[in-house]
Design a protein around this motif. Structure first.
Motif, PDB file in Angstrom:
ATOM      1  N   GLN A  25       0.902  -1.138  -0.023  1.00 27.70           N
ATOM      2  CA  GLN A  25       0.129   0.020   0.105  1.00 27.70           C
ATOM      3  C   GLN A  25       0.788   1.293  -0.115  1.00 27.70           C
ATOM      4  O   GLN A  25       0.765   2.230  -0.670  1.00 27.70           O
TER       5      GLN A  25
ATOM      6  N   TYR B 176      -2.242  -0.737  -4.499  1.00 28.68           N
ATOM      7  CA  TYR B 176      -2.621  -0.220  -3.009  1.00 28.68           C
ATOM      8  C   TYR B 176      -3.993  -0.879  -2.942  1.00 28.68           C
ATOM      9  O   TYR B 176      -4.406  -1.371  -1.571  1.00 28.68           O
TER      10      TYR B 176
ATOM     11  N   ARG C 242      -3.969   5.535   6.557  1.00 33.24           N
ATOM     12  CA  ARG C 242      -4.724   5.502   5.151  1.00 33.24           C
ATOM     13  C   ARG C 242      -5.580   6.691   5.268  1.00 33.24           C
ATOM     14  O   ARG C 242      -5.860   7.484   4.148  1.00 33.24           O
TER      15      ARG C 242
END
Length: 581
Positions: A67, A86, A125
């Motif tokens: 990611q 990702y 994130r």
């Protein structure tokens, strides 16, 4: 019985020892089963939970790195294709988090470390990856790269640190499980060693106990029994050891005493038997001398006595013929008495000689066809049969082993008796038949004469035994005694059948040949093999209508017995009939 109840019996001792061993082994087995189950659980933890947890934690870190790398690449190039790893990494992360959460159930430290990783990755994130992607899409790669700073890198390093912490917690759980595996394995080995020691100890104790309470007493008892067996019947047997052995020793001693008493009785009986044998030997010698005297008497009776008797009879008959009617009536009567007495004396001597010769003067046994014998009997009794207007018939007769002259004499006596003891004004009918019964031929002589009362059935075979006066029926009273002696000489028996309604039936048995017995057994087997009663009934009906030559034979080889009247109705009996009159 009190002596036998002292102390434990052998069975009780062995049962107690085995009970203790079984209880110990069952306890050890239960403990070993519990430890083994615990050991299995610990091994499952090591192999099936902590191992997969470590692998999945590493894969989780790899998914997070994918990611982070994808976000950096997208910020540099602005290429949407760089976002594929990702999004794929996010999916893998969610899958791995769910799997790790399931495997770590029951391990709170691992669960807390997993929650920290999950929170930090979600925060990264939210704060870094999503803003960078949105900025690049809106303002271009340069603006996105501006958002990636040392602070964001440190934030991701924190995630890496949290994953390392998770790995450390997993390793800690794995180590604890491995330590428990070693501990339970050691405990299981100890329990197995203890079980082996229990079995070994029990075996040693059992061997020592059996040697002391079984082998030694048994060996001592065996040695005492051998002394008795070697002839020392006065040796007292004493037992030792368990109550069973003492009881066994007492029983054997009782048996020894009984044997000793029996031997004493046998010794006394043997002495008595030896004395009796000596007496029997003396009597045998006396019998031998007596037999020689009897043989001498028989010789004298057959030669020396018969010569003067014939002379007396001859001269009396001469007086009777020459002076008949010349003297007075009383003189004729006296001469008649003398002639009759001399003749009866001759017949009596001849019958006694014949009786004494049975079994003493022998020609040896041969196979004798009684059909031929019956033909000879008919010839020898022809005169008597003609005089009495008598009819003699016989059925199919067997072949037996015996002396033909004696068997002829036997049947001649029976037929002559049947003709002699006839009813007035009734023509005599005599029928002789044979049938196979239990391996013997049963031969019957049936007549329609005056009959015999049941109370006299056994007396008629006694020598000189007469049921009627000599004036009513002539004879010496030896005929049936000769019959009995001949039958017994051939291994049979003779009797009068008292169940007959008319006349007299005298039956006697003679041993059958093996061939006749085998044939009868084969016929019986063949008859038993027949399965359809209707077919058997049909065969019997055909046999009745067609009367073959052997219709008088039964399926088992026996000839059905017929009365004189029945034989007369058939007109023939086994193909043989002798009618005189």
């Amino acid at each position: 019985m009190k002596a036998y109840q002292q102390g434990w019996t052998l069975r009780r001792r062995v049962a107690a020892l085995l009970g203790v061993v079984v209880v110990l082994l069952l306890g050890l087995a239960g403990a070993e089963a519990a430890v083994a189950a615990q050991n299995r659980q610990n091994i499952d933890v090591v192999l099936l939970r902590t191992g997969p947890l470590r692998v999945q934690a590493q894969e989780l870190m790899s998914a997070l790195l994918d990611q982070e790398t994808a976000v950096r690449g997208y910020a540099v190039n602005g290429d949407l294709g760089d976002l594929g790893p990702y999004r794929e990494g996010v999916k893998r992360e969610q899958t791995l988090l769910a799997s790790i959460r399931g495997l770590s159930a029951g391990y709170p430290d691992v669960g807390r470390a997993l929650e920290v990783v999950e929170q930090e990755s979600a925060q990264w994130r939210t704060q870094v990856a999503e803003p960078v992607i949105a900025t690049v899409e809106r303002d271009g790669p340069a603006a996105g790269r501006a958002l990636i700073t040392d602070e964001t890198r440190q934030q991701f390093d924190g995630i890496r640190t949290s994953v390392d912490t998770l790995q450390d917690e997993i390793l800690s759980v794995r180590q604890e499980a491995a330590d428990r595996v070693n501990s339970t394995s050691n405990t299981l080995v100890v329990l197995l060693i203890i079980a082996a020691l229990v079995v070994t100890t029990a075996g040693v104790v059992m061997l020592l106990s059996l040697d002391r309470i079984l082998i030694r007493p048994l060996a001592d008892l065996v040695s005492q029994v051998r002394e008795v067996a070697d002839g020392d019947y006065r040796h007292h047997i004493e037992g030792s050891g368990p109550p069973e052995f003492r009881r066994l020793a007492e029983d054997i001693d009782q048996m020894r005493m009984k044997i000793a008493r029996d031997l004493d009785e046998v010794r006394e009986a043997r002495e008595r038997i030896e004395w009796v044998n000596s007496q029997l030997q003396k009597q045998a010698e006396e019998l031998t001398r007596s037999n020689r005297d009897l043989e001498q008497f028989a010789y004298v009776a057959s030669h020396d006595l018969q010569e003067p008797l014939r002379k007396v009879a001859s001269f009396c008959q001469l007086l009777q013929r020459r002076y008949a009617g010349q003297l007075d009536e009383r003189a004729d009567q006296y001469i008649a008495f003398a002639v009759d007495g001399a003749q009866r004396m001759q017949r009596l001597i001849n019958d006694l000689l014949a009786f004494s010769r049975i079994g003493r003067l022998t020609t040896g046994f041969t196979e004798v066809d009684l059909n031929k014998v019956m033909g000879d009997v008919a010839g020898q009794t022809e005169a008597a049969l003609q005089y009495a207007d008598a009819e003699l018939t016989w059925g199919e007769m067997p072949t037996i082993r015996g002396e033909e002259p004696l068997l002829t004499n036997l049947l001649v006596n029976l037929v002559s008796n049947s003709v002699k003891f006839r009813r007035p004004d009734v023509p005599p009918k005599v029928h002789v038949s044979a049938r196979l019964v239990d391996g013997e031929w049963e031969i019957s002589c049936r007549d329609n004469g005056i009959g015999i009362e049941p109370e006299f059935a056994d007396k008629i075979f006694v020598i000189f035994q007469r049921l009627h006066s000599k004036d009513a029926y002539p004879g010496t009273g030896i005929g049936l005694a000769i019959v009995k002696k001949i039958v017994e000489y051939h291994g049979g028996r003779v009797w009068v059948d008292t169940d007959t309604d008319e006349g007299t039936v005298i039956r006697f048995t003679l041993p059958a040949l093996e061939a006749d017995i085998s044939a009868a057994q084969a016929a019986q087997a063949a008859q038993a093999a027949a399965t359809a009663p209707e077919a058997e009934a049909g065969e019997q009906t055909e046999a009745t209508e067609g009367d073959p030559p052997d219709a008088g034979r039964q399926p088992d080889g026996e000839a059905p017995e017929e009365s004189p009247a029945g034989a007369d109705r058939h007109g023939t009996n086994g193909g043989m009939k002798e009618t005189v009159g």
